[in-house]
Design a protein around this motif. Structure first.
Motif, PDB file in Angstrom:
ATOM      1  N   ASP A   2      56.250  78.282  92.093  1.00 39.96           N
ATOM      2  CA  ASP A   2      56.030  79.579  91.462  1.00 39.96           C
ATOM      3  C   ASP A   2      54.771  79.561  90.595  1.00 39.96           C
ATOM      4  N   GLN A   3      54.368  80.743  90.156  1.00 42.28           N
ATOM      5  CA  GLN A   3      53.108  80.871  89.424  1.00 42.28           C
ATOM      6  C   GLN A   3      53.127  80.105  88.105  1.00 42.28           C
ATOM      7  N   PHE A   4      54.244  80.151  87.391  1.00 40.17           N
ATOM      8  CA  PHE A   4      54.329  79.436  86.120  1.00 40.17           C
ATOM      9  C   PHE A   4      54.156  77.933  86.345  1.00 40.17           C
ATOM     10  N   ALA A   6      52.684  76.388  88.837  1.00 41.34           N
ATOM     11  CA  ALA A   6      51.307  76.106  89.242  1.00 41.34           C
ATOM     12  C   ALA A   6      50.358  76.166  88.054  1.00 41.34           C
ATOM     13  N   ARG A   7      50.595  77.116  87.153  1.00 40.54           N
ATOM     14  CA  ARG A   7      49.730  77.267  85.983  1.00 40.54           C
ATOM     15  C   ARG A   7      49.846  76.054  85.043  1.00 40.54           C
ATOM     16  N   GLU A  37      56.854  71.667  86.652  1.00 41.88           N
ATOM     17  CA  GLU A  37      55.739  71.768  87.599  1.00 41.88           C
ATOM     18  C   GLU A  37      56.199  71.950  89.048  1.00 41.88           C
ATOM     19  N   GLY A  39      58.961  73.749  89.673  1.00 40.82           N
ATOM     20  CA  GLY A  39      59.704  75.004  89.679  1.00 40.82           C
ATOM     21  C   GLY A  39      61.212  74.865  89.667  1.00 40.82           C
ATOM     22  N   ARG A  42      62.851  76.055  83.981  1.00 41.44           N
ATOM     23  CA  ARG A  42      61.836  76.659  83.115  1.00 41.44           C
ATOM     24  C   ARG A  42      62.114  76.250  81.678  1.00 41.44           C
ATOM     25  N   GLN A  61      51.017  85.649  77.471  1.00 39.58           N
ATOM     26  CA  GLN A  61      50.925  85.468  78.917  1.00 39.58           C
ATOM     27  C   GLN A  61      51.950  84.449  79.389  1.00 39.58           C
ATOM     28  N   GLU A  65      55.376  85.014  81.944  1.00 40.93           N
ATOM     29  CA  GLU A  65      55.530  84.300  83.205  1.00 40.93           C
ATOM     30  C   GLU A  65      56.887  83.634  83.358  1.00 40.93           C
TER      31      GLU A  65
END
Length: 67
Positions: A2-4, A6-7, A37, A39, A42, A61, A65
């Motif tokens: 997921d985006q979180f 990956a970020r 990392e 996913g 969280r 931000q 996320e």
């Protein structure tokens, strides 16, 4: 991934911080960093705030996320 997740990985790499170092700065285990990392889980809100500070991500931000 997921985006979180990956970020986190991207910003950690940009700051040249390995998982152990990030874990030490946040007071969590390296395994938890790996779970984030990949996913699997969280971080809680308090940890996201610390994570954002360490990695230079805007807190707002980062919080958006994980919702």
């Amino acid at each position: 991934m997921d985006q979180f997740a990956a970020r986190i990985r991207m910003h950690r790499a940009l700051h040249r911080i390995d998982q152990n170092e990030l874990a030490n700065q946040l007071g969590v285990s390296r395994t938890i960093i790996s779970y984030w990392e990949n996913g699997h889980v969280r971080p809680n809100t308090k940890t996201v705030r610390k994570l954002a500070e360490v990695l230079g991500i805007p807190v707002e931000q980062a919080l958006k996320e994980i919702e």
